[in-house]
Write an enzyme that holds these catalytic residues in place. Sequence first.
Site, PDB file in Angstrom:
ATOM      1  N   ARG A  26       5.075   3.805 -20.303  1.00 48.46           N
ATOM      2  CA  ARG A  26       6.109   4.675 -19.724  1.00 48.46           C
ATOM      3  C   ARG A  26       6.870   3.923 -18.638  1.00 48.46           C
ATOM      4  O   ARG A  26       8.095   3.976 -18.586  1.00 48.46           O
ATOM      5  CB  ARG A  26       5.465   5.964 -19.179  1.00 48.46           C
ATOM      6  N   ASP A  62       3.676  -6.352 -26.340  1.00 44.88           N
ATOM      7  CA  ASP A  62       2.902  -5.103 -26.439  1.00 44.88           C
ATOM      8  C   ASP A  62       2.378  -5.000 -27.862  1.00 44.88           C
ATOM      9  O   ASP A  62       3.153  -4.848 -28.812  1.00 44.88           O
ATOM     10  CB  ASP A  62       3.791  -3.893 -26.112  1.00 44.88           C
ATOM     11  N   ALA A  77       0.889  -2.850 -11.824  1.00 46.03           N
ATOM     12  CA  ALA A  77       0.074  -2.094 -12.793  1.00 46.03           C
ATOM     13  C   ALA A  77      -1.327  -1.878 -12.230  1.00 46.03           C
ATOM     14  O   ALA A  77      -1.567  -0.915 -11.492  1.00 46.03           O
ATOM     15  CB  ALA A  77       0.064  -2.808 -14.135  1.00 46.03           C
ATOM     16  N   ARG A  78      -2.227  -2.787 -12.531  1.00 47.06           N
ATOM     17  CA  ARG A  78      -3.588  -2.712 -11.996  1.00 47.06           C
ATOM     18  C   ARG A  78      -4.112  -4.130 -11.786  1.00 47.06           C
ATOM     19  O   ARG A  78      -3.876  -5.014 -12.622  1.00 47.06           O
ATOM     20  CB  ARG A  78      -4.528  -1.977 -12.968  1.00 47.06           C
ATOM     21  N   ASP A 126       1.364  -5.388  -5.914  1.00 50.02           N
ATOM     22  CA  ASP A 126       1.175  -4.045  -5.339  1.00 50.02           C
ATOM     23  C   ASP A 126      -0.230  -3.524  -5.634  1.00 50.02           C
ATOM     24  O   ASP A 126      -0.701  -2.606  -4.975  1.00 50.02           O
ATOM     25  CB  ASP A 126       2.226  -3.090  -5.929  1.00 50.02           C
ATOM     26  N   GLU A 165      -9.390  -3.176  -4.561  1.00 48.72           N
ATOM     27  CA  GLU A 165      -8.482  -2.506  -3.629  1.00 48.72           C
ATOM     28  C   GLU A 165      -9.339  -1.848  -2.573  1.00 48.72           C
ATOM     29  O   GLU A 165     -10.220  -1.065  -2.918  1.00 48.72           O
ATOM     30  CB  GLU A 165      -7.657  -1.429  -4.355  1.00 48.72           C
ATOM     31  N   HIS A 170      -0.324  -0.765  -2.686  1.00 50.70           N
ATOM     32  CA  HIS A 170      -0.272   0.232  -3.772  1.00 50.70           C
ATOM     33  C   HIS A 170       0.780   1.322  -3.468  1.00 50.70           C
ATOM     34  O   HIS A 170       0.456   2.508  -3.374  1.00 50.70           O
ATOM     35  CB  HIS A 170      -1.662   0.862  -3.969  1.00 50.70           C
ATOM     36  N   ILE A 171       2.013   0.869  -3.293  1.00 55.48           N
ATOM     37  CA  ILE A 171       3.076   1.806  -2.901  1.00 55.48           C
ATOM     38  C   ILE A 171       4.115   2.044  -3.988  1.00 55.48           C
ATOM     39  O   ILE A 171       5.057   2.811  -3.783  1.00 55.48           O
ATOM     40  CB  ILE A 171       3.801   1.326  -1.616  1.00 55.48           C
TER      41      ILE A 171
END
Length: 343
Positions: A173, A193, A253-254, A277, A282, A301-302
């Site tokens: 998304r 992807d 993302a992660r 980010d 974390e 993480h903003i």
Amino acid sequence: MGADRSSGAAPVAVLAMSPFLTPKLFTRAQLDRLGRLCRVPDERPLSDFGEARAEALLAEAQVLVTGWGCPLLDAPALERAPRLALVAHAAGTVKPLVTEAVFARGVEVTSAAAANAVPVAEYALAAILLANKRAFALQRAYAAERSFKPMLEAHARPLGNYGRVVGLVGASRVGRKLIELLRPFALRVQVFDPYLPDEEARALGVEPVALDTLLATSDVVSLHAPSTPETRHLLDARRLGLMRDGTTLVNTARGALVDHDALEKELVSGRIEAVIDTTEPEVLPADSPLYELPNVFLTPHIAGSMGEETQRMSELVLEEIERFVRGEPLAHRVDPELLPRLA
Ligand SMILES: NC(=O)c1ccc[n+]([C@@H]2O[C@H](COP(=O)([O-])OP(=O)(O)OC[C@H]3O[C@@H](n4cnc5c(N)ncnc54)[C@H](O)[C@@H]3O)[C@@H](O)[C@H]2O)c1
């Protein structure tokens, strides 16, 4: 089982999330709209199903409006909510709260992940445009040297936002929203992807490529795949090594998508740059070099919804509840079959 939508009676809605969240997440007008769609016996959200109010509220809840801090919806919780028919999550991923038991009971689930994708894509767009100008590194170099020398030297390498190549990992998304946002710019966009058919990629106006090719040929690589067992350390030492000198990795993302030991080595060497980010772990350890490196722009993480942006998620959820009340299909239904490869 579930709400009797044929009776015409408004379903009962209960909120379940951190109480600190609701004032920002739902404006007065949004809560009033919820009140017109459903009967809301108590506007104060439940954050613990053990609290005294929970029993009576869960017993009549047909719609559970959830958010960050919602307790786990496991079999014991569901037993206490025999009329529950819809979980409407005013946040991104439902994985931390929705268990198998919810789907097994036939409860419908919807999430505002599509609304949460908007600020992440906006953030990634800004990061890509600034990284191509080397703005992050040059800001630090200017402050350190108080001279235009670093800017003049930057011209020795490819620079700027004309004809450069952006590589996106994941037509998620966020990835798809970013493809849309990148359209007006004079940049070439390629995507990796495994779940995106080549013809669909071309219809989106992007070039489908293998991951190794993407890494070796992009000026900026931006990660948008979900964290799954399949994507864990997708960018390992070998793959990070494929990125050309001076290129930038953007991770909104992660952290789990990247082998952080290997990343740290690449960043400490100064070979590549990064806008990060999301990290693993974390928060990063206090002595991590990533906090101070001149080639790293590190944020806590903003990228996802913050402040007023959260109201876009509430808006989506209210639209979903309206569809539910009218007996129409949900537009953002969470499909349990697809969940393993979703964020
Ligand atoms: N930084 C933030 O604040 C923030 C906020 C929201 C989301 N996120 C992260 O952004 C990422 C995208 O979120 P989303 O909701 O758009 O995801 P999503 O659920 O829409 O992503 C699913 C899609 O990712 C793609 N995908 C799955 N496995 C893949 C793989 N192995 N390689 C490449 N692509 C793959 C597929 O197209 C799949 O349909 C996630 O990692 C999410 O956790 C971060």
